[in-house]
Scaffold this active site. Structure first.
Site, PDB file in Angstrom:
ATOM      1  N   LEU A 357       0.838  -1.209   0.000  1.00 22.29           N
ATOM      2  CA  LEU A 357       0.000   0.000   0.000  1.00 22.29           C
ATOM      3  C   LEU A 357       0.861   1.242   0.000  1.00 22.29           C
ATOM      4  CD1 LEU A 357      -2.712  -0.953   2.616  1.00 22.29           C
ATOM      5  CD2 LEU A 357      -3.105  -0.499   0.201  1.00 22.29           C
ATOM      6  N   GLY A 358       1.981   1.138   0.652  1.00 20.88           N
ATOM      7  CA  GLY A 358       2.858   2.293   0.711  1.00 20.88           C
ATOM      8  C   GLY A 358       3.996   2.020   1.666  1.00 20.88           C
ATOM      9  N   GLY A 360       6.057   3.815   4.662  1.00 14.35           N
ATOM     10  CA  GLY A 360       6.043   4.938   5.581  1.00 14.35           C
ATOM     11  C   GLY A 360       7.355   5.060   6.315  1.00 14.35           C
ATOM     12  N   PHE A 362       8.119   4.026   9.144  1.00 16.70           N
ATOM     13  CA  PHE A 362       8.512   2.866   9.937  1.00 16.70           C
ATOM     14  C   PHE A 362       8.726   1.613   9.114  1.00 16.70           C
ATOM     15  CE2 PHE A 362       6.697   5.447  13.282  1.00 16.70           C
ATOM     16  CZ  PHE A 362       7.659   5.313  14.255  1.00 16.70           C
ATOM     17  N   GLY A 363       8.092   1.566   7.985  1.00 16.96           N
ATOM     18  CA  GLY A 363       8.259   0.359   7.191  1.00 16.96           C
ATOM     19  C   GLY A 363       7.154   0.242   6.161  1.00 16.96           C
ATOM     20  N   VAL A 365       3.746  -1.079   4.267  1.00 19.65           N
ATOM     21  CA  VAL A 365       2.379  -1.397   4.650  1.00 19.65           C
ATOM     22  C   VAL A 365       1.761  -2.231   3.532  1.00 19.65           C
ATOM     23  CG1 VAL A 365       0.148  -0.476   5.341  1.00 19.65           C
ATOM     24  CG2 VAL A 365       2.225   0.776   5.897  1.00 19.65           C
ATOM     25  N   ASP A 478       2.218  11.886  16.306  1.00 21.96           N
ATOM     26  CA  ASP A 478       2.564  12.062  14.888  1.00 21.96           C
ATOM     27  C   ASP A 478       1.326  12.410  14.076  1.00 21.96           C
ATOM     28  OD1 ASP A 478       4.310  12.285  12.826  1.00 21.96           O
ATOM     29  OD2 ASP A 478       4.551  10.134  12.473  1.00 21.96           O
TER      30      ASP A 478
HETATM   31  N1  LIG Z   1      -4.946   1.106   7.674  1.00 15.86           N
HETATM   32  C1  LIG Z   1      -4.602   1.415   6.419  1.00 15.86           C
HETATM   33  N2  LIG Z   1      -5.454   1.229   5.418  1.00 15.86           N
HETATM   34  C2  LIG Z   1      -5.125   1.582   4.144  1.00 15.86           C
HETATM   35  N3  LIG Z   1      -3.942   2.071   3.783  1.00 15.86           N
HETATM   36  C3  LIG Z   1      -3.034   2.303   4.748  1.00 15.86           C
HETATM   37  C4  LIG Z   1      -3.287   1.974   6.102  1.00 15.86           C
HETATM   38  N4  LIG Z   1      -2.197   2.288   6.825  1.00 15.86           N
HETATM   39  C5  LIG Z   1      -1.309   2.771   5.969  1.00 15.86           C
HETATM   40  N5  LIG Z   1      -1.775   2.795   4.708  1.00 15.86           N
HETATM   41  C6  LIG Z   1      -1.086   3.240   3.511  1.00 15.86           C
HETATM   42  O1  LIG Z   1       0.284   2.961   3.625  1.00 15.86           O
HETATM   43  C7  LIG Z   1       1.054   4.119   3.420  1.00 15.86           C
HETATM   44  C8  LIG Z   1       2.173   4.155   4.405  1.00 15.86           C
HETATM   45  O2  LIG Z   1       1.638   4.210   5.700  1.00 15.86           O
HETATM   46  P1  LIG Z   1       2.452   4.754   6.936  1.00 15.86           P
HETATM   47  O3  LIG Z   1       3.553   3.813   7.210  1.00 15.86           O
HETATM   48  O4  LIG Z   1       1.455   4.973   8.009  1.00 15.86           O
HETATM   49  O5  LIG Z   1       3.009   6.096   6.386  1.00 15.86           O
HETATM   50  P2  LIG Z   1       3.798   7.175   7.231  1.00 15.86           P
HETATM   51  O6  LIG Z   1       4.748   6.406   8.122  1.00 15.86           O
HETATM   52  O7  LIG Z   1       4.479   7.988   6.194  1.00 15.86           O
HETATM   53  O8  LIG Z   1       2.752   7.867   7.979  1.00 15.86           O
HETATM   54  C9  LIG Z   1       0.108   5.274   3.615  1.00 15.86           C
HETATM   55  O9  LIG Z   1       0.412   6.268   2.703  1.00 15.86           O
HETATM   56  C10 LIG Z   1      -1.264   4.698   3.347  1.00 15.86           C
HETATM   57  O10 LIG Z   1      -1.632   4.961   2.016  1.00 15.86           O
END
Ligand SMILES: Nc1ncnc2c1ncn2[C@@H]1O[C@H](COP(=O)(O)OP(=O)(O)O)[C@@H](O)[C@H]1O
Ligand SMILES: *[C@@H]1O[C@H](CO)[C@@H](O)[C@H](O)[C@H]1NC(C)=O
Ligand SMILES: *[C@@H]1O[C@H](CO)[C@@H](O)[C@H](O)[C@H]1NC(C)=O
Ligand SMILES: *[C@@H]1O[C@H](CO)[C@@H](O)[C@H](O)[C@H]1NC(C)=O
Ligand SMILES: *[C@@H]1O[C@H](CO)[C@@H](O)[C@H](O)[C@H]1NC(C)=O
Length: 670
Positions: A357-358, A360, A362-363, A365, A478
């Protein structure tokens, strides 16, 4: 003792007899009473046993064996050129694993050589011929077969017969094994496989060109009427020089074929065999056993099973390793919140890239569907090096998991592996808010003001819940646009909980991190590293400006090419009377001016550099709901440019998007 003596005596006697008789016999006759020291020419599995029996087959399946009197003989009349009369008698025994059932049989034979049967086949060919030369006159073969298996092709009468063979196994004459009783003249059948020793007489009468074959139990005198009697001129069959011997073969039944004694003479009856001097036939089968046959079946089965079991164990081990988790005693109480790594693996197809999904701070997702619950989840893989503080952290994760609010992303549970922590959240379909605010590559359609205002209220309500309405004060640490996720109905949900705590609990001891994201960090947080609900309010204020202006917390100033804080810019515009010009251009002027101004001013108030000046979330909620008015604010009362600058100058320098810069980055070396 006495048994031994008798044995020894018997051995010496039989030895003497053989050598005496054999020596006395000369070229035209011989006698074997047992075969110790007999110098027979044997091949295949034929052998002389220690107790003096000639064993043609040892019981192994589909084998052959031959034994020949060592000296060649000339049976031909030197003047007439015909084969002279001869007489043979021998004592044999067939010991099979099964009583009255054996395979394949044995034969007395007269052959042109004693070493040309290597091409002969076992089983139905009895070690005499093969499928190529069977019946060929060039074999010059005469044999009397004692067959215990029916061979249809050879025209055998039954599976227990005696036959006269010329050059092949198709008998000239054959008959069921047995004898004609001298008194009654009745036929008495005998079982060749009865494990009893029997005697055979073979006589060739040169004048009548007649062959007589007689069979009888060992203890019985020779019956008068032969079993077989046929006319055949052996002069046409045999070569001038011949070898006398035996052939035997096994098929598919464990059988041992024995010869106990043997005598031969030309032109006169073969010397009588004194049965008292013969070695004894052991009537119990003691050869290779079906144990082996069982092994032939069992061994592959066992091998297959062993291979399967080993394979299974290996697969299990690999799976164990693949799905290996860290599980400690203290986790028992968190049991319900613990997910198995296997389930998470299955849910995300082994954390396949297509489910990413992405990435972030921390790691990674991943999106997944839990196999049993069929629930869509987001699995965040957080790597950590140290296990220190893990217990506290997990405890907090679990306690956070108990938070329930419609504007908070539900943390469903966790899983631990060697160097990974996996956090399982509800899947929020529309992703993070920042993607809707930016005009760049990833940008989605712009959010309307109504949507934005609803998101703002939602987040405020969620944050208030964390700070004030839950049993414990929870500091998010955060708050930022990228941590706000949007559900199907475009409601904002606060995500990414507790991760800031990961650093607080000393998960990463090499560098001291301040949790949070530059641009959202309250000045006192940068100074002391201590987070509080008010540092969350500060970040929330920045978020308000961000969502309203559609700008990043640290803006690029196009005029002078430097970076200025968003707060600063909004404040300046307010002072200059152009507050509404800070509104996101993508709204195209479509917004409620009152609400917009409220949000902008509230944003500025929340991100006030002095914590004491910031409102609590309850107050923020009241303002947003219109329940309470915004306190009297002027740009001047908020204009603390010096404080802003001193607070931000050091922090603006690094890449503004970097999350969790080290303290040293902020304070210029510690
Ligand atoms: N519960 C979730 N449901 C859907 N997508 C998510 C969820 N958590 C994170 N993501 C996706 O994963 C990406 C990275 O998440 P995250 O690690 O929380 O980013 P960051 O650390 O930059 O805040 C986000 O941009 C979001 O699109
Ligand atoms: C055995 O046979 C070989 C050759 O056939 C012969 O040289 C030897 O003398 C024989 N021995 C006996 C004891 O007959
Ligand atoms: C050889 O054959 C001839 C005639 O066929 C016969 O007279 C003679 O007796 C035979 N000799 C032997 C030893 O059988
Ligand atoms: C074996 O017999 C065949 C004929 O059946 C013959 O051609 C061959 O030369 C013989 N071999 C030996 C070693 O005697
Ligand atoms: C018999 O054997 C000989 C030589 O081994 C061969 O030439 C002949 O063709 C064979 N005859 C038959 C009918 O197979």
């Amino acid at each position: 003792m006495s048994v031994m003596l008798v044995r020894l005596l018997h051995l010496v006697l039989s030895l003497n007899l053989v050598s005496m008789v054999a020596a006395a016999d000369g070229a035209d006759q011989f006698t074997y009473l047992g075969f110790i020291g007999s110098n027979l020419t044997v091949d295949g599995c034929a052998t002389i046993t220690p107790d003096g029996l000639l064993r043609l087959t040892d019981g192994s399946l589909v084998q052959k064996g031959h034994a020949f009197h060592p000296a060649p003989l000339c049976l031909r009349n030197s003047t007439g050129g015909t084969i002279r009369s001869f007489s043979v008698t021998f004592v044999f025994g067939i010991i099979s694993l099964f009583l009255d059932l054996s395979s394949q049989g044995m034969a007395f034979l007269i052959a042109p050589t004693n070493n040309n049967l290597s091409a002969a086949l076992p089983a139905k060919f009895l070690g005499l011929t093969n499928d190529q030369n069977n019946g060929n006159a060039s074999n010059h073969l005469f044999a009397v077969e004692l067959a215990t298996i029916v061979n249809i092709e050879s025209g055998d009468p039954d599976g227990n017969h005696v036959g006269i063979d010329i050059n092949g196994l198709k008998s000239v004459q054959s008959y069921a094994a047995g004898y004609y009783d001298d008194k009654s003249g009745n036929f008495q059948s005998l079982s060749l496989s009865s494990r009893q020793a029997m005697r055979v007489w073979i006589d060739y009468h040169a004048e009548k060109k007649q062959i007589d074959v007689t069979l009888a139990p060992l203890t019985m005198a020779r019956p008068v009427k032969p079993l077989l009697s046929t006319t055949c001129d052996l002069s046409m069959v045999l070569t001038d020089i011949v070898y006398l011997g035996f052939s035997s073969a096994t098929g598919t039944i464990y059988t041992q074929h024995y010869v106990l004694g043997w005598s031969f003479a030309v032109d006169k009856p073969a010397p009588a065999i004194n049965i008292d001097n013969l070695p004894k036939l052991k009537t119990a089968y003691a050869g290779p056993k079906p144990l082996r046959k069982v092994l032939y079946i069992v061994l592959p089965v066992v091998t297959t099973m062993v291979v399967l079991v080993t394979g299974g164990i290996i697969i299990m081990l690999v799976r164990r390793l693949r799905y290996a988790e860290l599980r400690e005693d203290w986790e028992v109480e968190f049991g319900p919140h613990r997910f198995s790594y296997k389930d998470l693996c299955l849910a995300t197809d082994g954390f396949a890239d297509k489910h990413l999904l992405g990435v972030g701070g921390f790691g990674k997702v991943f999106k997944g569907v839990l196999p049993t619950l069929k629930l869509e989840v987001a699995v965040k893989k957080v790597s950590h090096k140290s296990r220190q503080g893990m217990k506290e952290f997990v405890a907090e994760i679990v306690s956070i998991g108990r938070l329930r609010h419609r504007n908070i992303v539900q943390l469903l549970g966790y899983c631990r592996r060697k160097s990974e922590l996996l956090l399982v959240y509800d899947y929020i379909p529309n992703g993070s808010l920042d993607k809707f605010l930016r005009k760049n590559k990833e940008s989605k359609h712009a959010l309307s003001w109504t949507q934005r205002f609803r998101i703002i209220k939602g987040i405020a309500s969620g944050l208030q819940y964390l700070h004030e309405k839950w049993e414990k004060v929870v500091v998010h640490r955060d708050i930022k646009a990228s941590n706000i996720l949007l559900d199907k109905a475009m409601n904002g949900q606060i995500g990414d909980f507790g991760l800031a705590r990961l650093y607080d609990h000393g998960m990463d001891l090499e560098t001291t991190h301040v949790a949070g994201t530059i641009g959202y960090l309250a000045p006192e947080l940068i100074r002391t590293g201590k987070a509080s609900p008010l540092t969350d309010v500060f970040a929330f204020g920045i978020f308000l400006l961000e969502i309203t202006c559609g700008q990043k917390p640290i803006m690029n100033n196009h005029a002078c090419g430097s970076q200025i804080p968003l707060v600063h810019w909004v404040l300046e515009n307010w002072r200059d009377g152009t507050l509404m010009e800070t509104m996101d251009a993508r709204l195209q002027g479509e917004y409620d001016a009152g609400e917009a101004a409220l949000v902008l001013k509230l944003g500025l108030l929340c991100s006030h550099p002095f914590p004491s000046a910031r409102p609590r979330m309850a107050q923020v909620m009241c303002c947003l709901d219109g329940v309470a008015p915004l306190p009297d604010l002027t740009p001047a009362s908020l204009s603390l440019a010096m404080t802003w600058d001193s607070a931000f100058d050091a922090s603006v320098a690094p890449d503004p998007v970097t999350s969790f810069g080290t303290i040293s980055t902020f304070s210029g070396g510690r």
